[in-house]
Scaffold this active site. Structure first.
Site, mmCIF file in Angstrom:
data_model
loop_
_atom_site.group_PDB
_atom_site.id
_atom_site.type_symbol
_atom_site.label_atom_id
_atom_site.label_comp_id
_atom_site.label_asym_id
_atom_site.label_seq_id
_atom_site.Cartn_x
_atom_site.Cartn_y
_atom_site.Cartn_z
ATOM 1 N N GLY A 209 -7.372 -6.555 -0.344
ATOM 2 C CA GLY A 209 -7.408 -7.312 1.010
ATOM 3 C C GLY A 209 -6.787 -8.940 1.404
ATOM 4 N N LYS B 207 -16.752 -15.719 4.822
ATOM 5 C CA LYS B 207 -18.221 -16.337 4.856
ATOM 6 C C LYS B 207 -19.377 -15.636 4.257
ATOM 7 C CE LYS B 207 -18.076 -15.158 9.793
ATOM 8 N NZ LYS B 207 -18.727 -14.636 11.252
ATOM 9 N N GLY C 6 -12.470 -3.892 1.607
ATOM 10 C CA GLY C 6 -14.204 -3.719 0.807
ATOM 11 C C GLY C 6 -14.162 -2.306 -0.041
ATOM 12 N N ARG D 241 0.457 -0.967 -0.117
ATOM 13 C CA ARG D 241 0.149 0.105 -0.221
ATOM 14 C C ARG D 241 0.736 1.213 0.266
ATOM 15 N NH1 ARG D 241 -4.715 -1.998 3.907
ATOM 16 N NH2 ARG D 241 -6.126 -2.547 2.621
#
Length: 396
Positions: free
Chosen positions: A353, A200, A377, A35
């Protein structure tokens, strides 16, 4: 969208830049500086233009309190090393140190203010509290450049509110992110394939619902796959399972069939008795998962199946690893997908991510992918079709 060029001559001006320096640390050392590297083009462009660059960033979740464990000191050191610029770290965000550090900046120099999340107003749900902090930021700068793509899906003081107070524009990284992700969300070259993983199903409900209307091919792996397998009637042992999502997933499976979307699930998985790097791994068919074992990766046949399916795609978006890639015994599925995209000729976007972390950890050449997003996100919400507040505020 407003760009840096719209801000005019920046020589001698104080330019606030929101960067995403939320890098992983271990024992105080940065373990992945991706990053920071991604932020360099914008920071160097501003410095070369003679601007006095004032960087706003966060690290971790200090919950609105000063916590030395989340200081940006390691980031300041690495930023100076990578950029070759003079970088001074202020010991606060909008206090005496910040004001003095900014006041002493020369043209082409950089001030990194301390972690913006040390101030609870930064992430407040109360507009007035965020706006109050944004006004304090505004006193430190003459213009604002938004370049932290990893936070543009958040309505936060240093992302959204500040952009309304001073002349503002998108940085080079944000522009690159939007351009690349638009290619997989607006009018992708077909066949269009999407690979979804991660733990999930509930984290990706909106994404799946949106992509079923757009994708030709949808590959499912990671922990979320066990809810899909359960929806198809398989026993999943001790694997991660969201029972409350089974009916929703059955609906997705039916919709995929109705729309002609090729929804591909693994045919085999790697199981182990417990979640641990040294837990003994066994490959079993998806119809033979032992009751006392948990699935931690897609199996080798599934890796080949996924690679074969992806080889025919012209555009691929990938968000979420296929297994627990941090453990060598459970990294092969993620490696298979990464290799298929790395060697393919398709336009490939890796959605930030854990997927981006996996590519670097597994040693792939980043240049072999069309784009690796810096925002997990944010890229997920774009795939979901949402409006990102930090982007919308930069549009004319």
């Amino acid at each position: 969208m407003r760009t840096i060029d719209t801000l005019g001559d920046l020589r001698g001006k104080r330019v606030l830049v929101r960067s995403d320096f939320n890098v992983p640390l271990k024992d105080g050392a940065i373990t992945d500086d991706g990053r920071i590297r991604a932020a360099l083009p914008t920071l160097k462009t501003l410095a070369d233009a003679g601007a006095k660059v004032v960087v706003l960033a966060h690290l971790g979740r200090p919950k609105g309190k000063v916590d030395p464990a989340f200081s940006l000191a390691p980031v300041a050191a690495r930023l100076a090393e990578l950029s070759g610029l003079k970088v001074t770290l202020a010991s606060d965000t909008v206090g005496d140190s910040a004001r003095q550090t900014v006041a002493s900046l020369g043209e082409g120099e950089v001030a990194l203010l301390e972690n913006v999340r040390f101030d609870a107003r930064e992430t407040s749900k109360v507009d007035a509290e965020r706006e109050e902090l944004a006004r304090e930021y505004a006193k430190l700068g003459d213009a604002f450049v938004s370049d932290g793509f990893g936070v543009v899906h958040r309505k936060q003081a240093s992302v959204y509110d500040i952009a309304k107070l001073v002349p503002s524009a998108a940085g080079l990284l944000v522009l690159k992110e939007i351009e690349s992700l638009s290619k997989v969300t607006e009018d992708p070259e077909r066949p269009y394939g999407v690979v979804l993983g991660g733990s999930k199903v509930s984290d990706k409900l909106g994404v799946i619902a949106n992509l079923l209307k757009k994708a030709d091919l949808l590959l499912i792996g990671g922990g979320m796959v066990f809810t899909f397998l359960a929806a198809k009637g398989y026993s999943v042992g001790k694997s991660l399972l969201e029972e409350d999502q089974i009916d929703t997933v059955k609906g997705y499976i039916a919709e995929a069939a109705e729309r002609g979307v090729d929804l591909v699930l693994p045919v085999d998985v790697v199981v182990a008795p417990e979640f641990a790097a040294d837990s003994p791994a066994t490959v079993v068919g998806v119809d033979a998962i032992p009751a006392d074992q948990m699935g931690l990766d897609i199996g080798p046949e599934s890796g080949k199946l996924f690679a074969d399916k992806l080889a025919a795609a012209k555009t691929v978006a990938w968000n979420g690893p296929m297994g627990v890639f941090e453990f060598e015994a459970f990294s092969a599925g993620t490696r298979a997908v990464a290799e298929a995209l790395s060697k393919g000729t398709m336009f490939s976007v890796i959605g930030g991510g854990d997927s981006a972390a996996a590519v670097r950890l597994l040693g792939f050449d980043e240049s072999t992918f069309s784009h690796i997003s810096t925002g997990g996100g944010a890229s997920l919400e774009l795939l979901e079709g949402k409006v990102l507040p930090g982007i919308a505020v930069l549009e004319d």
